[in-house]
Design an enzyme around this catalytic site. Structure first.
Site, PDB file in Angstrom:
ATOM      1  N   LYS A  84     -24.015 -17.438  78.331  1.00  0.00           N
ATOM      2  CA  LYS A  84     -23.093 -18.549  78.317  1.00  0.00           C
ATOM      3  C   LYS A  84     -23.769 -19.780  77.875  1.00  0.00           C
ATOM      4  O   LYS A  84     -23.103 -21.041  77.318  1.00  0.00           O
ATOM      5  CB  LYS A  84     -22.439 -18.952  79.497  1.00  0.00           C
ATOM      6  CG  LYS A  84     -21.612 -18.071  80.122  1.00  0.00           C
ATOM      7  CD  LYS A  84     -20.360 -17.867  79.503  1.00  0.00           C
ATOM      8  CE  LYS A  84     -19.489 -16.975  80.181  1.00  0.00           C
ATOM      9  NZ  LYS A  84     -18.271 -16.979  79.507  1.00  0.00           N
TER      10      LYS A  84
HETATM   11  N1  PMP Z   1     -20.854 -11.850  83.249  1.00  0.00           N
HETATM   12  C1  PMP Z   1     -21.495 -13.185  83.850  1.00  0.00           C
HETATM   13  C2  PMP Z   1     -22.255 -13.371  84.844  1.00  0.00           C
HETATM   14  C3  PMP Z   1     -20.774 -14.373  83.242  1.00  0.00           C
HETATM   15  O1  PMP Z   1     -21.065 -15.376  83.589  1.00  0.00           O
HETATM   16  C4  PMP Z   1     -19.664 -14.102  82.522  1.00  0.00           C
HETATM   17  C5  PMP Z   1     -18.799 -15.286  81.874  1.00  0.00           C
HETATM   18  N2  PMP Z   1     -17.943 -15.956  82.770  1.00  0.00           N
HETATM   19  C6  PMP Z   1     -19.316 -12.878  82.160  1.00  0.00           C
HETATM   20  C7  PMP Z   1     -19.797 -11.777  82.647  1.00  0.00           C
HETATM   21  C8  PMP Z   1     -18.217 -12.476  80.995  1.00  0.00           C
HETATM   22  O2  PMP Z   1     -18.411 -12.841  79.754  1.00  0.00           O
HETATM   23  P1  PMP Z   1     -17.193 -13.313  78.890  1.00  0.00           P
HETATM   24  O3  PMP Z   1     -16.552 -14.602  79.804  1.00  0.00           O
HETATM   25  O4  PMP Z   1     -17.710 -13.751  77.582  1.00  0.00           O
HETATM   26  O5  PMP Z   1     -16.125 -12.687  78.907  1.00  0.00           O
END
Ligand code: PMP
Length: 471
Positions: A41
Site C-alpha cells: 500500500k
Molecule cells: N492484503 C493486505 C494485507 C492489504 O492491506 C490489502 C489492501 N487492503 C490487500 C491484501 C488487497 O489489496 P488490494 O486492495 O490492492 O486489492
C-alpha cells in the site's frame, strides 16, 4: 554515495523470492513487506497523494483522510508525513491493535468505529471518513476503493517490476483482492505487455463475494469483500477491474492460516493473512500448470502485525483452527455425533419471539438446554453461523417470563430480547479449561467452533463427562 534522498525513494522495488511448491512450476513471491512502510500500500499512498496534488485537490495545510484497514493508512501517513500533511484515518474495531499503534506512530490521528454496521450507517468507517473529509477545511478523501490512482500505482510499478524481474517469463499472476488495485493494475500491465499471455488469478477468502461466496465474515484481514446482512445494496469497488481477472480461487481461512504458519517455519518468511490466502491459491495454480510456468504471487504485508492472531496458538485454538493436544480430553471429545451432524439450532435476530419460543420448546422437549445462540444472519442447514455472528442468546425461561410479565409480545423481533452471547470454545481446547470457564458463566451451554464456524452446542455436563475420572 550509495544512498536514497527520502523515504519516498524506498517505496516498492520489492524482490521476488523462490517459494518451494509441490508441482514442477516455479513459484516466486513478491515480498511487499520489504517496501519502506511494510506493505504494497505504500505504492498507492504515494500515487494517490501525488495525483491529488496534481489535480489541485490537496495542497499546503491540507488533511489526508481515509477509511483504511491499516496498510493504506501507513502508506498515506508516511507519504503525508514526508510532505507535511495532516492525516486522519478511520478504522473498524476488527483491525488489530498493532496496526492502529503503527498508524499513530507515523503521526496519524486514528478514529475507531464499530465493524458491525451496514455500509449505509453514518458510523460505517467509509461513510464517516467521507463526512470528515467534507467537513474538514483542506480535507481530501483518498478513497482507495474508487480512486483510479490506486490501480494505476500498480500498473506503473508492481506490474513492470514483475515483468523486468522475471525477464518476461512470468506466466501467472496471483493476488488477493481487497480494493482490487493490485490485481487490476499489475494484471492489466502484464496482460498488455505479454499480449494477454499472462493469466491473472485472484485469491479470495472462501466466504468473500469475489469468488462467489455469500459475503459472511471471515478471519483473513484486508482481503476479500464482506457483506453486512443489513446492507441494502452491495457495491464493489471500481478499483477492481474484473475484466483483467481470468478467475478467482476461493481459499478457506484454515488453508490460508496453515499456509502462512508453515511458510514462516519452513522458509523463513513471516507474512500476513492475505499472503497466506494468496500463496495457498498460488500453490494450487502451480500444481495445475506445466513445468515452464512461472507463477508470481504478491504477498502484501508482514506477519509481524498479526502476531496476536495468526501466529498466536491461543487465538487459533479458541476459534477452532488447531487440533490441540489429542493426548488429553478436548472439547471435541464431548461433542456427540448427533449434535455434530444435525444442523446447529440458531435464531436470527429478525425472527419473532413467538418463533423463537417454538424452537426453544422443541429443543427443551428433546432434553437439551433451552438456550440457543442468536445473531444477525439467516442460516440454512448447510450454512452454520461464523463466530462473529454469534452476537446474542435467548433462553426459554427468560422469554416465557417476559411474555408472562407482558414485557414481550410474540410478534416482537427477537433482537429486542437478546441476552449476552453464549461462550464459544474451539474444538481442540482442553475440556478441563472449558469446564472451568463455563462454571463462571450464566449459561451451562456453549458453542463449539471449528474453523471459526459454530459446529455444535455443548453442555457443561457433557464436558465433565469427557474428563478422565480421577482416582
Ligand atoms: N492484503 C493486505 C494485507 C492489504 O492491506 C490489502 C489492501 N487492503 C490487500 C491484501 C488487497 O489489496 P488490494 O486492495 O490492492 O486489492
Amino acid at each position: 554515495m550509495d544512498v536514497y534522498e527520502s523515504a519516498l525513494d524506498l517505496i516498492g522495488g520489492t524482490p521476488l523470492v523462490r517459494i518451494r511448491s509441490a508441482g514442477a512450476a516455479a513459484v516466486y513471491a513478491k515480498l511487499e513487506y520489504l517496501s519502506v512502510g511494510g506493505s504494497a500500500k505504500d505504492r498507492i499512498g504515494r500515487r494517490m497523494i501525488e495525483q491529488a496534488e496534481k489535480d489541485g485537490l490537496l495542497g499546503p495545510g491540507g488533511t489526508v483522510v481515509e477509511a483504511t484497514s491499516g496498510n493504506t493508512g501507513v502508506g498515506l501517513a508516511l507519504v503525508a508525513a514526508e510532505k507535511g500533511y495532516r492525516t486522519v484515518l478511520v478504522v473498524s474495531d476488527r483491525v488489530s491493535r498493532e496496526k492502529v499503534d503503527t498508524l499513530r506512530a507515523f503521526g496519524a490521528e486514528v478514529v475507531v468505529k464499530p465493524s458491525n454496521r451496514p455500509r449505509e450507517h453514518p458510523d460505517h468507517p467509509m461513510r464517516f471518513a467521507a463526512h470528515l473529509a467534507e467537513t474538514t477545511p483542506g480535507g481530501w478523501l483518498a478513497n482507495q476503493y474508487d480512486n483510479p490512482a490506486n490501480p494505476e500505482a500498480h500498473y506503473l510499478t508492481t506490474g513492470p517490476e514483475i515483468w523486468r524481474q522475471t525477464h518476461g517469463r512470468v506466466t501467472h499472476l496471483v493476488s488477493c483482492i481487497g480494493t482490487g488495485g493490485t490485481i487490476s493494475g499489475a494484471g492489466r500491465y502484464l496482460k498488455e505487455v505479454s499480449g494477454s499471455a499472462v493469466q491473472v488469478i485472484g485469491a479470495d477468502p472462501a466466504s468473500s463475494v469475489y469468488a462467489g461466496g455469500d459475503g459472511r465474515p471471515y478471519f483473513i484481514e484486508a482481503a476479500g469483500h464482506f457483506v453486512h446482512p443489513d446492507t441494502a445494496q452491495d457495491v464493489w469497488p471500481t478499483s477492481y477491474q474484473r475484466d483483467v481477472v481470468d478467475r478467482v480461487v476461493p481459499v478457506a481461512d484454515r488453508q490460508a492460516l496453515d499456509t502462512l504458519r508453515q511458510l514462516a517455519r519452513t522458509q523463513g518468511l513471516l507474512v500476513g493473512g492475505s499472503s497466506g490466502t494468496a500463496l495457498a491459491a498460488a500453490h494450487q495454480v502451480a500444481a495445475g500448470a506445466g513445468a515452464d510456468a512461472v507463477v508470481v504471487v504478491v504477498l502484501p504485508d508482514s506477519g509481524r502485525q498479526y502476531l496476536s492472531k495468526y501466529f498466536n496458538d491461543a487465538w487459533m485454538l479458541g476459534l477452532g483452527f488447531l487440533d490441540g493436544d489429542a493426548s488429553g480430553a478436548r472439547v471435541a471429545d464431548a461433542v456427540t455425533e448427533d449434535s455434530r451432524t444435525s444442523p446447529l439450532p440458531y435464531l436470527t435476530t429478525r425472527t419473532t419471539v413467538g418463533e423463537a419460543l417454538a424452537a426453544l420448546r422443541a429443543r427443551a422437549g428433546a432434553g437439551a438446554d433451552a438456550v440457543l445462540p442468536a445473531g444477525p444472519c439467516p442460516t440454512s442447514s448447510d450454512r452454520r453461523p461464523m463466530a462473529p455472528e454469534l452476537t446474542g442468546s435467548v433462553t426459554l425461561a427468560a422469554l416465557e417470563s417476559a411474555l408472562h410479565d407482558g414485557t414481550a409480545a410474540p410478534s416482537d423481533p427477537l433482537a429486542d430480547h437478546l441476552e449476552p452471547p453464549l461462550l464459544a470454545f474451539g474444538y481442540g481446547e482442553p475440556a478441563e479449561d472449558a469446564v472451568g470457564r463455563l462454571a463462571g458463566h450464566t449459561h451451562s451451554t456453549a458453542v463449539v467452533l471449528r474453523d471459526g464456524c459454530a459446529e455444535a452446542l455443548i453442555t457443561s455436563s457433557a464436558l465433565r463427562a469427557a474428563l478422565p475420572t480421577r482416582h
